[in-house]
Design a protein around this motif. Structure first.
Motif, PDB file in Angstrom:
ATOM      1  N   VAL A 289       0.888  -1.166   0.051  1.00 31.16           N
ATOM      2  CA  VAL A 289       0.022  -0.035  -0.059  1.00 31.16           C
ATOM      3  C   VAL A 289       0.942   1.246   0.131  1.00 31.16           C
ATOM      4  N   VAL A 290       1.693   1.269   0.946  1.00 33.97           N
ATOM      5  CA  VAL A 290       2.745   2.391   1.069  1.00 33.97           C
ATOM      6  C   VAL A 290       3.548   2.446  -0.346  1.00 33.97           C
TER       7      VAL A 290
ATOM      8  N   SER B  44       2.803   1.505  -3.346  1.00 30.80           N
ATOM      9  CA  SER B  44       1.908   1.960  -4.203  1.00 30.80           C
ATOM     10  C   SER B  44       1.715   3.548  -4.276  1.00 30.80           C
ATOM     11  N   TRP B  45       1.493   3.899  -3.002  1.00 28.88           N
ATOM     12  CA  TRP B  45       1.106   5.368  -2.685  1.00 28.88           C
ATOM     13  C   TRP B  45       2.205   6.006  -3.211  1.00 28.88           C
ATOM     14  N   TYR B  46       3.599   5.843  -2.918  1.00 31.06           N
ATOM     15  CA  TYR B  46       4.586   6.502  -3.230  1.00 31.06           C
ATOM     16  C   TYR B  46       4.766   6.819  -4.707  1.00 31.06           C
TER      17      TYR B  46
ATOM     18  N   VAL C 131       2.149   6.627  -6.659  1.00 33.16           N
ATOM     19  CA  VAL C 131       0.966   7.727  -7.071  1.00 33.16           C
ATOM     20  C   VAL C 131       1.592   9.191  -7.000  1.00 33.16           C
TER      21      VAL C 131
ATOM     22  N   ASP D 280       0.917  13.296   1.430  1.00 32.23           N
ATOM     23  CA  ASP D 280       1.077  12.030   2.256  1.00 32.23           C
ATOM     24  C   ASP D 280       0.434  12.219   3.858  1.00 32.23           C
TER      25      ASP D 280
ATOM     26  N   TYR E 145      -3.169  11.070   3.884  1.00 34.54           N
ATOM     27  CA  TYR E 145      -3.174   9.612   3.336  1.00 34.54           C
ATOM     28  C   TYR E 145      -3.599   8.860   4.396  1.00 34.54           C
ATOM     29  N   THR E 146      -3.360   8.983   5.897  1.00 35.39           N
ATOM     30  CA  THR E 146      -4.007   8.227   6.725  1.00 35.39           C
ATOM     31  C   THR E 146      -4.068   8.950   7.883  1.00 35.39           C
TER      32      THR E 146
END
Length: 146
Positions: A66-67, A69-71, A73, A93, A96-97
């Motif tokens: 997840v993280v 993939s987030w990076y 994006v 970021d 993000y959470t």
């Protein structure tokens, strides 16, 4: 140590996604071991291997993919390696959470440095190294309540 780093770099070049995920899971596990042994002072006889395995699973199957993939994006949303781009990525970021709300003292400076100085394929490892401390705290806090 230099040889280990070269080996890591070579593996990262051949299998970047797999290495990032294995790194994330391993470092989440290290955070739990630190929590159990240094913070909680359980000793090896009372170490919960099941708990460490559970934390590592979270790293392997959630944090890494997840993280990571987030990076990817973030790198597409905000291009470039300028200070301004690093600041924008850090701000994205932070939304993000919800978990990051309580740790603004740690993550914003780490992420600004990470997005400004660190190549994309090493960002997850940098965050996971810093996250060893954070994961130790989270593991201690979560298990303190049990």
């Amino acid at each position: 140590m230099a040889g280990l780093w070269r080996s890591y770099q070579a593996l990262m070049g051949r299998y970047p996604w797999t290495v990032q995920i294995v790194t994330a899971g391993s470092l989440v596990g290290v955070g739990d071991v630190i929590s159990q042994q240094l913070i909680e002072r359980r000793g090896l006889a009372n170490h919960s291997v099941k708990r460490t395995a559970k934390m590592m699973s979270i790293g392997f199957f959630f944090v890494g993919p997840v993280v990571g993939s987030w990076y990817k994006v973030l790198d597409k949303l905000v291009t470039g390696g300028t200070k301004s781009a690093a600041l924008k990525k850090m701000l994205f970021d932070q939304d993000y959470t919800d978990a990051l709300i309580s740790n603004y003292y740690l993550w914003p400076p780490v992420q600004i440095a990470n997005f400004y100085f660190v190549p994309l394929h090493h960002r997850l490892a940098v965050v996971q190294i810093v996250a060893v401390v954070w994961n130790s705290y989270l593991s201690w806090k979560a298990n303190k309540m049990l």
